[in-house]
Design an enzyme around this catalytic site. Structure first.
Site, PDB file in Angstrom:
ATOM      1  N   LYS A   9       1.678   2.036  -0.735  1.00 21.32           N
ATOM      2  CA  LYS A   9       0.892   3.221  -0.395  1.00 21.32           C
ATOM      3  C   LYS A   9      -0.332   3.321  -1.329  1.00 21.32           C
ATOM      4  O   LYS A   9      -0.417   2.592  -2.328  1.00 21.32           O
ATOM      5  CB  LYS A   9       1.788   4.453  -0.509  1.00 21.32           C
ATOM      6  N   HIS A 115       6.531   2.128   1.038  1.00 22.89           N
ATOM      7  CA  HIS A 115       7.279   2.483   2.247  1.00 22.89           C
ATOM      8  C   HIS A 115       8.066   1.269   2.715  1.00 22.89           C
ATOM      9  O   HIS A 115       7.579   0.143   2.638  1.00 22.89           O
ATOM     10  CB  HIS A 115       6.302   2.901   3.366  1.00 22.89           C
ATOM     11  N   GLU A 126       6.955  -0.022  13.730  1.00 20.72           N
ATOM     12  CA  GLU A 126       5.910  -0.044  12.705  1.00 20.72           C
ATOM     13  C   GLU A 126       5.181  -1.391  12.681  1.00 20.72           C
ATOM     14  O   GLU A 126       3.965  -1.450  12.477  1.00 20.72           O
ATOM     15  CB  GLU A 126       6.535   0.293  11.339  1.00 20.72           C
TER      16      GLU A 126
END
Ligand code: IDP
Length: 151
Positions: A9, A115, A126
């Protein structure tokens, strides 16, 4: 072979933790199948975390994810989803065990640096969202102007 989606992130990228996080995955035995350094716009952040849109922290989460570049990756290996979650550690760094990525590198749930997909279905969704579908680990992948080109 199972694949999972992992993303460093923005706070992880800013703190120079792409390398250490990649090292953890390589040491565990995962094979890197694809990687992109990119920014995320609001629409992609909202789709990625769509399941959390009713949560009180959703606005803060979207703001966090769009605050700078991320490093999106597909990692491949046996039980990839579960093994990745296990080396990432619990969502709240306060509870994440030492030796896990969040346990070693993060202090706060709102800045937990990485993540990892929480199920096979999430991993597929995803990977589709960020890479347009599964990528073979042996296939060279280039990112050209935001589009993944496989050879
Ligand atoms: P996960 O990332 O471990 O799968 P989720 O519950 O799916 O955990 O939450 C997604 C992300 O939302 C977390 O990684 C964290 O960045 C953020 N988040 C979760 N709970 C909170 C909170 O209470 N405050 C702020 N951010 C949160």
């Amino acid at each position: 072979m199972e694949q999972t989606f992992v993303m460093v992130k923005p706070d992880g990228v800013k703190r120079g933790l792409i390398g250490p996080i990649i090292t953890r995955f390589e040491q565990k035995g995962f094979v890197l199948a694809a990687i992109q350094l990119r920014s995320i716009d609001r629409a992609l952040a909202e789709r990625h975390y769509g399941e959390l849109k009713e949560k009180p922290f959703f606005g803060e989460l979207v703001q966090y994810l769009t605050s700078g570049p991320v490093c999106a990756m597909i990692w491949q290996g046996e039980h990839a989803v579960e093994n990745a979650r296990s080396i990432i550690g619990k969502t709240n760094p306060v509870e994440a065990a030492p030796g896990t990525i969040r346990g070693d590198f993060a202090l706060d749930i709102a800045g937990n640096i990485v993540h990892g997909s929480d199920s096979l279905a999430s991993a597929e969704r995803e990977i589709e969202l960020f890479f347009g579908g599964a990528v073979a680990a042996s296939a060279p992948v280039h990112l050209v102007a935001g589009t993944v080109v496989q050879h």
